[in-house]
Design an enzyme around this catalytic site. Structure first.
Site, PDB file in Angstrom:
ATOM      1  N   TYR A  60       0.854  -1.197   0.000  1.00  8.21           N
ATOM      2  CA  TYR A  60       0.000   0.000   0.000  1.00  8.21           C
ATOM      3  C   TYR A  60       0.886   1.243   0.000  1.00  8.21           C
ATOM      4  O   TYR A  60       1.685   1.459   0.906  1.00  8.21           O
ATOM      5  CB  TYR A  60      -0.906   0.025   1.223  1.00  8.21           C
ATOM      6  N   SER A  81      -5.267 -14.055   2.335  1.00  9.06           N
ATOM      7  CA  SER A  81      -6.090 -13.067   1.648  1.00  9.06           C
ATOM      8  C   SER A  81      -6.224 -13.460   0.181  1.00  9.06           C
ATOM      9  O   SER A  81      -5.266 -13.956  -0.427  1.00  9.06           O
ATOM     10  CB  SER A  81      -5.433 -11.685   1.767  1.00  9.06           C
ATOM     11  N   GLN A 135      -9.174 -12.565   4.169  1.00 11.22           N
ATOM     12  CA  GLN A 135      -9.647 -11.257   3.720  1.00 11.22           C
ATOM     13  C   GLN A 135      -9.935 -11.297   2.225  1.00 11.22           C
ATOM     14  O   GLN A 135      -9.057 -11.666   1.433  1.00 11.22           O
ATOM     15  CB  GLN A 135      -8.596 -10.186   4.026  1.00 11.22           C
ATOM     16  N   SER A 184     -13.600  -3.743   0.764  1.00  7.31           N
ATOM     17  CA  SER A 184     -14.581  -3.032  -0.080  1.00  7.31           C
ATOM     18  C   SER A 184     -16.016  -3.371   0.294  1.00  7.31           C
ATOM     19  O   SER A 184     -16.833  -3.721  -0.567  1.00  7.31           O
ATOM     20  CB  SER A 184     -14.341  -3.340  -1.567  1.00  7.31           C
ATOM     21  N   LEU A 232     -18.413  -1.556   1.000  1.00  7.03           N
ATOM     22  CA  LEU A 232     -19.379  -0.621   0.440  1.00  7.03           C
ATOM     23  C   LEU A 232     -19.360  -0.636  -1.087  1.00  7.03           C
ATOM     24  O   LEU A 232     -19.729   0.330  -1.752  1.00  7.03           O
ATOM     25  CB  LEU A 232     -19.106   0.797   0.957  1.00  7.03           C
ATOM     26  N   GLY A 271     -12.379   1.707   4.177  1.00  7.91           N
ATOM     27  CA  GLY A 271     -11.361   2.669   3.758  1.00  7.91           C
ATOM     28  C   GLY A 271     -12.005   4.018   3.536  1.00  7.91           C
ATOM     29  O   GLY A 271     -12.809   4.178   2.610  1.00  7.91           O
ATOM     30  N   GLN A 323     -15.880  11.009   6.539  1.00  4.53           N
ATOM     31  CA  GLN A 323     -16.368   9.775   5.945  1.00  4.53           C
ATOM     32  C   GLN A 323     -16.315   8.632   6.952  1.00  4.53           C
ATOM     33  O   GLN A 323     -17.229   7.800   7.025  1.00  4.53           O
ATOM     34  CB  GLN A 323     -15.537   9.417   4.713  1.00  4.53           C
TER      35      GLN A 323
END
Length: 327
Positions: A53, A150, A178, A207, A209, A283, A289
């Site tokens: 990342y 993951s 994950q 993710s 959402l 995230g 947010q």
């Protein structure tokens, strides 16, 4: 915030996790500090990152913030290793690479251990037992407290977990997996989720959402400050802007209107309370947010709303997933 056990382990984590995918790239130190502080003050503990990342900047930034903003002992740090920026080999699950990557992660994070260490993806070019031995070595050396994987599909997860369970006390059982999971992406319900439930592996949805689409903000247009308007993140959002996704988003908005809450809260509450889910990883770009996401804590969706959302978003799983005699 309510705490849940991570799979069949004694580790407890907040039932919402904080993701750091954009840290060090789209999220600067000031915004990251606001996110981490807001998350911690709300009772959040699980912070998820990875060595790739921001090309390592996310871990470095998290380490700096733990040094002065939030006590290390109050956080459950999860990181990942195995993804590599090589077009010819996107995943390296070799023991040498993984252990070297873990040492580099610890240096960037400024900590002696991570709470959960995940293999980022399955490597078809490395024997699975070699990859998994890196997890055992990491835990036995104290560099990681728990281990997971993951982006493993169903058979990969079942094979890995069973291999680890075959030598209790010698090999480290998998605590978590994950993968992407939301009302717009329910593919893991085909094989991954049943395997995780059977083997006692906690699910950490990424993710949750639908890459931001389930908030409803893309239904009529693309906000200028959104990921969908970002040159390098627009392709990430695009797959969920089709007609099928639109029908699901409309159903979420209808449910939200009926409950006098937001579409974000409906979508996040749905995924948070699915069977097998330990903690969705959220995230957020800024503290505002994140605060909106954390406001879901007291919300539980009525059964009839859950059934309606299940129906409108149901994936098609036929043979051999269903009883063959009914087909």
């Amino acid at each position: 915030m309510e705490q849940r056990h991570l799979g069949r382990t004694g580790l407890r984590v907040s039932r919402i996790g904080l993701g750091t995918l954009t840290w060090g790239r789209d999220t600067d130190e000031h915004d990251a500090a606001g996110l981490l502080k807001a998350f911690w003050e709300a009772g959040g503990t699980l912070v998820d990152t990875a060595d790739v990342y921001g090309d390592g900047e996310a871990e470095y930034l998290l380490g700096r913030l733990m040094d002065g903003l939030v006590p290390r002992r109050d956080l459950v740090i999860s990181t990942k290793a195995g993804s590599v920026p090589d077009p010819d080999r996107r995943v390296d699950g070799s023991r040498g690479h993984l252990l070297a990557a873990l040492d580099a992660s610890l240096a960037r994070l400024g900590t002696e251990y991570v709470d959960v260490w995940h293999i980022h993806a399955y490597d078809p070019d490395t024997p699975l037992e070699e990859t998994l031995q890196a997890l055992d070595l990491a835990v036995s050396s104290g560099r990681a407290r728990y281990a997971g994987v993951s982006n493993f599909c169903g058979w990969q997860l079942a094979k890995a977990a069973t291999w680890q369970l075959a030598a209790p006390g010698i090999r480290t059982r998998l605590s978590s997996t994950q993968l992407e999971y939301s009302l717009l992406q329910r593919g893991i319900e085909r094989e991954v989720l049943p395997a995780a439930l059977d083997l006692g592996i906690g699910l950490l949805p990424s993710s949750p959402l639908g890459r931001g689409v389930l908030t409803g903000k893309y239904r009529d247009s693309t906000p200028a400050d959104s990921r969908g308007a970002s040159e390098h993140l627009a392709p990430f959002v695009a797959p969920y802007l089709d007609e099928t996704a639109g029908r699901i988003v409309d159903a979420v908005r209808t449910a939200a209107d009926g409950l006098a809450v937001t579409p974000l809260q409906v979508a996040l509450a749905w995924i948070r309370d699915r069977p097998g889910v330990t903690a969705p990883i959220v995230g957020a770009r800024n503290a505002q947010q994140l605060t909106a996401a954390l406001s879901v804590e007291p919300l539980s969706l009525p059964d009839e709303i859950c059934r309606a959302l299940d129906d409108v978003s149901a994936p098609v799983h036929r043979y051999p997933d269903h009883d063959w005699s009914t087909l």
